[in-house]
Design an enzyme around this catalytic site. Structure first.
Site, PDB file in Angstrom:
ATOM      1  N   CYS A  35      -1.684  17.582   1.584  1.00 45.11           N
ATOM      2  CA  CYS A  35      -1.549  17.562  -0.018  1.00 45.11           C
ATOM      3  C   CYS A  35      -1.748  16.535  -0.809  1.00 45.11           C
ATOM      4  O   CYS A  35      -1.784  16.891  -1.899  1.00 45.11           O
ATOM      5  CB  CYS A  35      -0.276  18.062  -0.307  1.00 45.11           C
ATOM      6  SG  CYS A  35       0.755  20.087   0.816  1.00 45.11           S
ATOM      7  N   CYS A  59       2.734  18.729   3.112  1.00 41.06           N
ATOM      8  CA  CYS A  59       2.357  17.342   4.277  1.00 41.06           C
ATOM      9  C   CYS A  59       1.294  15.974   3.841  1.00 41.06           C
ATOM     10  O   CYS A  59       1.166  16.110   2.575  1.00 41.06           O
ATOM     11  CB  CYS A  59       0.870  17.922   4.994  1.00 41.06           C
ATOM     12  SG  CYS A  59       0.453  19.024   4.391  1.00 41.06           S
ATOM     13  N   ASP A  93      -4.122 -25.609   4.552  1.00 41.83           N
ATOM     14  CA  ASP A  93      -4.204 -26.705   3.233  1.00 41.83           C
ATOM     15  C   ASP A  93      -2.841 -27.587   3.890  1.00 41.83           C
ATOM     16  O   ASP A  93      -2.239 -27.698   4.082  1.00 41.83           O
ATOM     17  CB  ASP A  93      -3.721 -25.783   1.695  1.00 41.83           C
ATOM     18  CG  ASP A  93      -3.941 -27.316   0.614  1.00 41.83           C
ATOM     19  OD1 ASP A  93      -4.647 -28.072   0.479  1.00 41.83           O
ATOM     20  OD2 ASP A  93      -2.914 -26.886  -0.266  1.00 41.83           O
TER      21      ASP A  93
END
Length: 720
Positions: free
Chosen positions: A21, A18, A415
């Protein structure tokens, strides 16, 4: 004291059950003295650790193994994932095959027979201890490390049901001679949670399909110039290979011979094939649609654009948004608190005079309903799906924190050259007011001789537009960024650049420059001894998609500013065509970052869109840096978001998808928290029994999975 050399290690971890862990492993690795940062991704099963040279990869692996997990070879991760999914499927099948009869016999009196309790006890024991064994193993490993995870709750709940029922079956507990058995409850709890895990595993695999499909795009073989066919991993820089119509380009390179259109949609997200000719770059894994090409390899293996994209997306999927770090801290205390609440529930029910079976049932329901699997999945799964989908669009999102930055952006700076425009400069005209044509040609040649030493796009256009032989003697060359170039050409002092670069700009030259700029061209002046004498009009086409991109940014509530070093008149023409809100012109490269900072000082949150090379300081200064271009090393490193293609609409796609991903994360977390907050009191008061609690817990995980997978349907503006 000298600082340690930093190294980067990647560990493939097997055995995580899970998200808790992953969090526990990450915490353990992060506490090691020479470790700078540690990221553990439950979804991909990988740990990325940046650490000092005083600790090696083996020592890191030992720390992980000490927690009860296994380190496997990186190339074995897919096999390990397939093995885990197969094992999970078998355990799920066992749980339902044995658990469903146990539940039906226990709940339907018509199915009960003499000694049915012992049969149900046997079936449930096989499910709880057999199919549910990984939960108990993980809980035991957690106990040894003095920690708790979601597995702890599942193990406690199912074992409590098994132990209580076994004791009751043996006649050691019971009220008025009745035996309240919960064998089927423990079995169904395991079966439903395994079902949720199975959905999670499938969703995780599906969410990783995007990055796996990218990694699989590359060609397998390459046909060399001499006709030999070799595996692409044997290509080296400088080798030349042939790409026939319909074939994939083997690796990044430059076209040496041939003309064709290349379909780069799988890498850049661009739906329209791009025309290529000798001298132009091509990206590996893209498809040559019609003509035959001879390509010289420039980047191979892990240096290719595709390899960089795969690596960056993989890293991004392991990233953790700030909102996830909050969830992690909550989850660390949530499990122990849930256990305490379950104990309090048990004590309160017993103290209030109710039977032990009622107290036990409510306590087990609290343990099961509290299991925060949905909480652990909420962020990593959404990030994984979102970044994978973005990669399919040619958008590289560097991590979870970038998603949060997009939420607060209110201003986008564009830009001009190469971003809003094509960046392919061409010399349109040369004007020399009151000068005879021979002198105009001579001055053009002098200007081209100087510009031949510059890499600026304007300079290349001036050189390409000159017909004839360039002057051979150029000395004292000087480049003034944002101004122009100067030097001695055949002994004469020559300048090429903007107006402010000259000491004297005659009125006739000024009028010629203004006329060129009014037409949308960039006026480059040239002359001798500080006096401007000719005007070179250089044009740059506005991208066909720029106006639509600005409109899409406006739709998202963003203010758009055009920032350029070009002159005011040309900037105004481009700005009007694409529909920006404001224009900042004649800005030197070094001043772009200052303009970004000025807007930030006014309270704006700024995203800067540039090519990632010339605009590096501004990209770094911005709250969100977006590199638009070809996805080169410099562009990728300079940005938070990298757009592989040159389509400005991809910026709107990137911001929209980032925001939607963050919205999905917040929705997941809200429902995960809300579910637990509402359901735990119901369980404690005996309103929810353990089986319903297990089903509700599983459904909350399914909701998070389904909600996250909705991101796979994101279409974007370019596909609309």
């Amino acid at each position: 004291m000298t600082s340690e050399v930093q190294a980067r290690s990647e560990l493939a971890i097997d055995g995580m059950t899970c998200a808790a862990c992953a969090s526990r492993i990450q915490t353990r690795l992060a506490t090691l003295e020479p470790v700078t940062s540690a990221q553990v991704n439950f979804a991909t099963g990988r740990a990325t650790v940046v650490h000092g040279s005083s600790i090696g990869e083996q020592a890191l692996a030992n720390e992980v193994e000490a927690l009860g997990y296994s380190i496997i070879a990186p190339e074995a991760t897919d096999d390990a994932a397939a093995r885990r999914e197969t094992d999970l499927g078998l355990r799920l099948g066992l749980a339902f095959l044995l658990g469903m009869p146990a539940m039906l016999v226990s709940m339907l009196p018509v199915l009960q027979f003499s000694g049915w309790e012992w049969v149900v006890a046997g079936l449930a024991t096989l499910v709880i201890l057999g199919a549910g064994w990984p939960f108990h193993r993980a809980a035991w490993l957690n106990l040894r490390q003095r920690t708790t995870t979601m597995d702890t709750l599942v193990s406690l709940g199912s074992l409590a049901a098994l132990i209580w029922s076994t004791v009751a079956l043996l006649g050691l507990v019971g009220e008025d001679g009745e035996r309240h058995l919960y064998f089927e409850t423990g079995a169904v709890i395991v079966a439903l949670i395994l079902l949720g895990k199975w959905f999670e595993r499938r969703a995780t695999r599906r969410s990783g399909d995007a990055i796996r499909s990218l990694a699989d795009l590359g060609a397998v073989t390459a046909t060399l110039e001499d006709g030999r066919s070799i595996p692409t991993d044997q290509l080296t820089v400088g080798m030349r290979f042939v790409v026939r119509p319909g074939e994939k380009i083997a690796t990044d390179g430059v076209v040496v011979d041939g003309f064709s259109a290349v379909d780069a949609s799988m890498v850049t997200g661009e739906p329209v094939p791009v025309e290529v000719a000798p001298g132009e770059e091509v990206i590996g894994a893209t498809i040559n649609t019609n003509g035959s090409l001879l390509v010289e390899a420039t980047r191979v293996g892990t240096d290719t654009a595709l390899a960089q994209i795969v690596r960056l997306v993989d890293e991004a999927q392991g990233g953790r948004a700030q909102v996830q770090r909050l969830a992690d801290r909550v989850a660390q205390v949530f499990v122990p608190v849930a256990i305490v609440v379950a104990l309090v529930t048990l004590i309160v029910w017993l103290a209030s005079g109710h039977g032990a079976d009622r107290a036990f049932t409510s306590a087990v329901a609290v343990l099961i309903i509290a299991c925060p699997c949905a909480l652990g999945l909420a962020t990593p799964l959404a990030i994984m799906v979102g970044t994978g989908r973005a990669a399919q669009f040619g958008v590289i999102i560097k991590g979870g924190e970038v998603l949060e930055d997009t939420r607060t952006i209110d201003t986008v700076i564009l830009d001009k050259t190469g971003t809003a425009t094509e960046g392919a400069m061409a010399l349109a005209s040369v004007e020399g007011p009151n000068i005879d044509p021979a002198q105009v040609h001579l001055l053009h040649g002098m200007a081209a001789a100087l510009e031949a030493r510059s890499e600026h796009p304007l300079a290349r256009a001036v050189v390409a537009g000159f017909v004839g032989s360039l002057p051979s003697t150029v000395t004292e060359f000087l480049n003034e960024p944002g101004m122009g170039v100067s030097g001695l050409v055949d002994g004469e002092r020559v300048k090429v650049g903007q107006r402010r670069f000259f000491d004297d700009v005659p009125a006739a030259v000024e009028r010629a420059a203004a006329t060129a700029e009014a037409a949308g061209a960039t006026a480059v002046l040239a002359g001798r001894d500080g006096r401007a004498q000719i005007v070179l009009a250089v044009t740059d086409r506005i991208k066909a998609t720029s106006a639509e991109a600005v409109a899409r940014l406006h739709d998202q509530g963003l203010r758009v500013t055009l920032l350029t070093g070009d002159n005011e008149r040309t900037a105004q023409v481009v700005g009007r065509v694409i529909g920006v809100d404001s224009i900042i012109a004649e800005v030197l490269p070094a001043e772009k970052a200052a303009e970004v900072r000025r807007l930030q000082d006014q309270g704006h949150r700024v995203a800067m869109v540039g090519d990632g090379i010339n605009d590096g300081p501004a990209l770094a200064q911005a709250d969100l840096g977006i590199a638009l271009g070809t996805g080169t090393d410099v562009a990728i490193q300079a940005s938070d978001l990298t757009i592989v293609s040159g389509d400005l609409r991809a910026v709107a796609d990137a911001i929209a998808l980032s925001r939607r991903t963050l919205t999905t994360i917040k929705g997941n977390l809200f429902w995960a928290f809300a579910y637990n907050a509402a359901a735990i009191p119901l369980a404690a008061f005996g309103i929810l029994n353990p089986m319903i609690a297990a089903a509700a817990m599983g459904l909350s995980s399914v909701f998070v999975v389904t909600n996250s997978l909705r991101l796979r349907r994101f279409a974007g503006f370019r596909r609309a």
